[in-house]
Design a protein around this motif. Structure first.
Motif, PDB file in Angstrom:
ATOM      1  N   ARG A 117       5.358   0.226  -8.793  1.00  0.00           N
ATOM      2  CA  ARG A 117       4.575   1.389  -8.864  1.00  0.00           C
ATOM      3  C   ARG A 117       3.859   1.885  -7.866  1.00  0.00           C
ATOM      4  O   ARG A 117       3.505   3.091  -7.619  1.00  0.00           O
ATOM      5  CB  ARG A 117       3.923   1.214 -10.242  1.00  0.00           C
ATOM      6  N   ALA A 118       3.661   0.900  -6.928  1.00  0.00           N
ATOM      7  CA  ALA A 118       2.702   1.165  -5.645  1.00  0.00           C
ATOM      8  C   ALA A 118       3.379   0.737  -4.516  1.00  0.00           C
ATOM      9  O   ALA A 118       3.678   1.319  -3.300  1.00  0.00           O
ATOM     10  CB  ALA A 118       1.440   0.704  -5.902  1.00  0.00           C
TER      11      ALA A 118
ATOM     12  N   CYS B 133       2.758   9.242  -7.781  1.00  0.00           N
ATOM     13  CA  CYS B 133       2.353   8.219  -9.045  1.00  0.00           C
ATOM     14  C   CYS B 133       2.904   8.445 -10.100  1.00  0.00           C
ATOM     15  O   CYS B 133       3.058   9.591 -10.782  1.00  0.00           O
ATOM     16  CB  CYS B 133       0.765   8.436  -8.837  1.00  0.00           C
ATOM     17  N   PHE B 134       3.468   7.316 -10.800  1.00  0.00           N
ATOM     18  CA  PHE B 134       4.102   7.257 -12.049  1.00  0.00           C
ATOM     19  C   PHE B 134       3.009   7.718 -13.174  1.00  0.00           C
ATOM     20  O   PHE B 134       3.306   8.137 -14.294  1.00  0.00           O
ATOM     21  CB  PHE B 134       4.566   6.004 -12.639  1.00  0.00           C
TER      22      PHE B 134
ATOM     23  N   LYS C 298       0.293  11.684  -4.731  1.00  0.00           N
ATOM     24  CA  LYS C 298       1.058  10.907  -3.880  1.00  0.00           C
ATOM     25  C   LYS C 298       0.515   9.843  -3.408  1.00  0.00           C
ATOM     26  O   LYS C 298      -0.747   9.725  -2.986  1.00  0.00           O
ATOM     27  CB  LYS C 298       1.257  11.843  -2.480  1.00  0.00           C
ATOM     28  N   ILE C 299       1.157   8.475  -3.353  1.00  0.00           N
ATOM     29  CA  ILE C 299       1.013   7.321  -3.121  1.00  0.00           C
ATOM     30  C   ILE C 299       0.482   7.296  -1.758  1.00  0.00           C
ATOM     31  O   ILE C 299       1.364   7.759  -0.820  1.00  0.00           O
ATOM     32  CB  ILE C 299       1.852   6.288  -3.482  1.00  0.00           C
ATOM     33  N   ARG C 300      -0.665   6.588  -1.522  1.00  0.00           N
ATOM     34  CA  ARG C 300      -1.079   6.495  -0.172  1.00  0.00           C
ATOM     35  C   ARG C 300      -0.746   4.988   0.423  1.00  0.00           C
ATOM     36  O   ARG C 300      -0.854   4.073  -0.494  1.00  0.00           O
ATOM     37  CB  ARG C 300      -2.586   6.815  -0.003  1.00  0.00           C
ATOM     38  N   ARG C 301      -0.912   5.027   1.850  1.00  0.00           N
ATOM     39  CA  ARG C 301      -0.797   3.565   2.353  1.00  0.00           C
ATOM     40  C   ARG C 301      -1.876   3.580   3.180  1.00  0.00           C
ATOM     41  O   ARG C 301      -2.243   4.380   4.113  1.00  0.00           O
ATOM     42  CB  ARG C 301       0.461   3.539   3.340  1.00  0.00           C
TER      43      ARG C 301
ATOM     44  N   PHE D 106      -1.320   2.601  -2.773  1.00  0.00           N
ATOM     45  CA  PHE D 106      -2.258   2.882  -4.049  1.00  0.00           C
ATOM     46  C   PHE D 106      -2.286   4.251  -4.244  1.00  0.00           C
ATOM     47  O   PHE D 106      -1.880   5.152  -3.392  1.00  0.00           O
ATOM     48  CB  PHE D 106      -3.855   2.305  -3.730  1.00  0.00           C
ATOM     49  N   CYS D 107      -2.665   4.671  -5.522  1.00  0.00           N
ATOM     50  CA  CYS D 107      -2.860   6.148  -5.701  1.00  0.00           C
ATOM     51  C   CYS D 107      -4.409   6.447  -5.674  1.00  0.00           C
ATOM     52  O   CYS D 107      -5.064   5.973  -6.173  1.00  0.00           O
ATOM     53  CB  CYS D 107      -2.582   6.313  -7.453  1.00  0.00           C
TER      54      CYS D 107
END
Length: 292
Positions: free
Chosen positions: A243-244, A252-253, A258-261, A271-272
DNA sequence: AGCTCTTCCTGAAAGC
DNA sequence: TGCTTTCAGGAAGAGC
């Protein structure tokens, strides 16, 4: 990259084919990841494999005392850490040898237990039978066995970031980068939060998230990123449920953000930014997202 | 106590 | 096209 679920998958495979079999000889390739290669090659032949167990990310082969003529009359444990790209499994001698196979344990029935490791970040070492409890105690608790009370106690008051503590094998044994991120996403906790600042409801959520994520990953036979395959050579499935981890820029589900790094505790952390609220200081300085 | 940086290693991927 | 650089990361150690 083998973490708890991948190592558990390997161990379950080995457990069906190794116990009761005896090592008759050891052949070594590169040995820079082995603590005492000469002693290993000398002390293991003649010993029977009694049990196969997982200790965090280590595989433990419990060996009997062996024949007194060849070796000291004491049980020995062989500990194998798969590092990033390690693999341990049983093959027949005529089976093709995978590149970067560095250890062959020849068994009495003619089969071979082989260790393959492209990057050689793995470890191989022996621990005397009476030292295994001390070794186990040097590691943290099994995250699937820890009680809620112990879980809270391990993290209470710690001023390190929660992600760093999840990765610290002296706190919990077996969690690595993928499952730390997946558990934190599941629990809706930002990786850069300080453990001491987590509320008890968040800690409870985190413990449950870790259990759920690890149990599902074990059921799916681990995550296959790049190189992981089980003791039989089959890839796992859990990477399809991430999911991440590895989803930078993807929605993000839960909320669609948008998921960040970002680099947290020296590791790529996914993470979201909406569901997993950054700690105040990181938000103010933009620190959690600064290093990308 | 806890953070950052470095080292180990190889192959894939990105950069030029 | 082909070479060079960068990156990934588990763990341990140094230095701050």
């Amino acid at each position: 990259m083998p973490e708890l679920p991948e190592v558990e998958t390997i161990v379950r495979g080995l457990r069906t084919v190794l116990p009761g079999h005896t090592i008759v000889s050891v052949r070594l390739g590169k040995t820079d990841f082995i603590e005492e290669p000469l002693a290993l090659a000398e002390l293991l032949p003649g010993r029977r494999i009694e049990t196969v167990e997982r200790l965090g990310k280590f595989i433990r082969l419990q060996l009997n005392a062996g024949s007194a003529a060849k070796s000291p009359d004491r049980p020995i444990n062989l500990l194998v850490h798969l590092g990033m790209t390690g693999w341990l499994g049983v093959r027949r001698p005529e089976d093709p040898v995978a590149p970067h196979t560095h250890v062959f344990f020849e068994l009495e029935d003619g089969r071979e237990l082989r260790y393959t490791d492209i990057r050689r970040f793995g470890q191989m070492r022996m621990v005397a039978g009476d030292q295994i409890d001390a070794f186990r105690d040097s590691l943290g608790q099994e995250p699937l066995e820890i009680s809620a009370g112990e879980f809270h106690k391990r993290l209470a008051g710690r001023r390190a970031r929660i992600k760093a503590l999840l990765l610290d094998q002296r706190v919990f044994r077996g969690i690595g980068n993928i499952y730390a991120d997946e558990s934190l996403w599941q629990a809706r906790i930002h990786p850069a939060r300080l453990a001491a600042r987590l509320h008890s409801t968040e800690l409870g959520r985190l413990r449950q998230a870790i259990r759920r994520v690890l149990q599902h990953a074990i059921a799916d036979r681990g995550s296959s990123i790049a190189t992981f395959v089980d003791a039989e050579g089959q890839p796992g499935e859990y990477q399809q449920r991430h999911r991440a981890y590895g989803r930078e820029g993807k929605p993000c589900f839960r909320c669609g953000a948008k998921i960040r790094r970002a680099i947290v505790a020296g590791r790529s952390s996914y993470f979201c930014p909406h569901c997993q609220t950054a700690p105040r200081r990181a938000r103010a300085s933009g620190k959690a997202e600064a290093r990308v």
